[in-house]
Scaffold this active site. Sequence first.
Site, mmCIF file in Angstrom:
data_model
loop_
_atom_site.group_PDB
_atom_site.id
_atom_site.type_symbol
_atom_site.label_atom_id
_atom_site.label_comp_id
_atom_site.label_asym_id
_atom_site.label_seq_id
_atom_site.Cartn_x
_atom_site.Cartn_y
_atom_site.Cartn_z
ATOM 1 N N LEU A 127 0.863 -1.166 0.000
ATOM 2 C CA LEU A 127 0.000 0.000 0.000
ATOM 3 C C LEU A 127 0.905 1.222 0.000
ATOM 4 C CD1 LEU A 127 -2.748 -0.903 2.674
ATOM 5 C CD2 LEU A 127 -2.989 -0.921 0.186
ATOM 6 N N ASP A 128 0.487 2.284 -0.694
ATOM 7 C CA ASP A 128 1.285 3.506 -0.715
ATOM 8 C C ASP A 128 1.402 4.103 0.684
ATOM 9 O OD1 ASP A 128 1.354 3.168 -3.446
ATOM 10 O OD2 ASP A 128 -0.268 4.603 -3.826
ATOM 11 N N ARG A 129 2.370 4.992 0.839
ATOM 12 C CA ARG A 129 2.604 5.623 2.143
ATOM 13 C C ARG A 129 1.334 6.276 2.684
ATOM 14 N NH1 ARG A 129 7.056 7.710 4.944
ATOM 15 N NH2 ARG A 129 8.506 7.353 3.218
ATOM 16 N N HIS B 20 0.267 1.964 -8.142
ATOM 17 C CA HIS B 20 -0.644 3.116 -8.078
ATOM 18 C C HIS B 20 -1.883 2.935 -8.952
ATOM 19 C CE1 HIS B 20 2.264 5.244 -5.718
ATOM 20 N NE2 HIS B 20 3.103 5.478 -6.702
#
Length: 267
Positions: free
Chosen positions: A134-136, A215
């Site tokens: 998962l992205d930051r 993304h």
Amino acid sequence: MARKTKTPRWLEAARRRTGPVSPGARTDWLARALGRAGVMPRAEAEKAIRDGRVEVGGRVEREPFAPVHSGVEVRVDGQVRSMEAPLLVLMFHKPAGVVVAGTDPESVGTVFERLREVLPAELQCFEWYAIGRLDRDTTGLLLFTNDERVVQHGTSPDTHLPKRYVADVAGRPSEEALARLREGLVLDDGPTRPAGARLLGPERVELVLTEGRHHQVKRMLAAVGHPVRTLHREAVGTVVLDVPVGTWRKLSESEVSEGLGFNSTST
């Protein structure tokens, strides 16, 4: 002159393996096997092996990538340690700001650090692998396991394991925009699979994907004119996030086999 490719150390170790392996026996490299069995995390295991603290089959083994198969006796500091590894999968509610990586160049923190902060002592010695990323700035359900076969299953493009996200976006998506998401889009890395898409509120969208490109949710929503402001993952397969931010729980056997569709006997 062709450039010579360096052989990975784990492959070199496998080629040096001697002695028969029982049919059906699982073979792994030593440091990873210690981490999977909960003897010690892999980095600690590698140091212990190089320091001569680990014996395999009655002989000191100093190569972390040395092959080891189930049934062989392994001692650490003279004590016999069980190499039987339970299959474990954990649910963790990822907070915003931390990265799914071994280190964080911005020094905010990693999910591995946050997970270990809340795990009980009996789970601290396992090596934990994140199943996907998962992205930051993305929050929500992140799964961890001590078995890389589950990682492969959960991240393989051939598995088609659905992942459900809720995104707050800029502007109200029209039915036409939602229809484009459902049909699949063409991104810069090729066409996407059709997605589940529905409007939850004026500027809130639920998106269900069966693939996991970099993304991807953000790129798909931007492509239909609605950039993501916040993103949260609610479910993987039929496993739904049900713990508070920064906390965890262990998945049941049925959640792993039915919810994630993972069958250890056929992998």
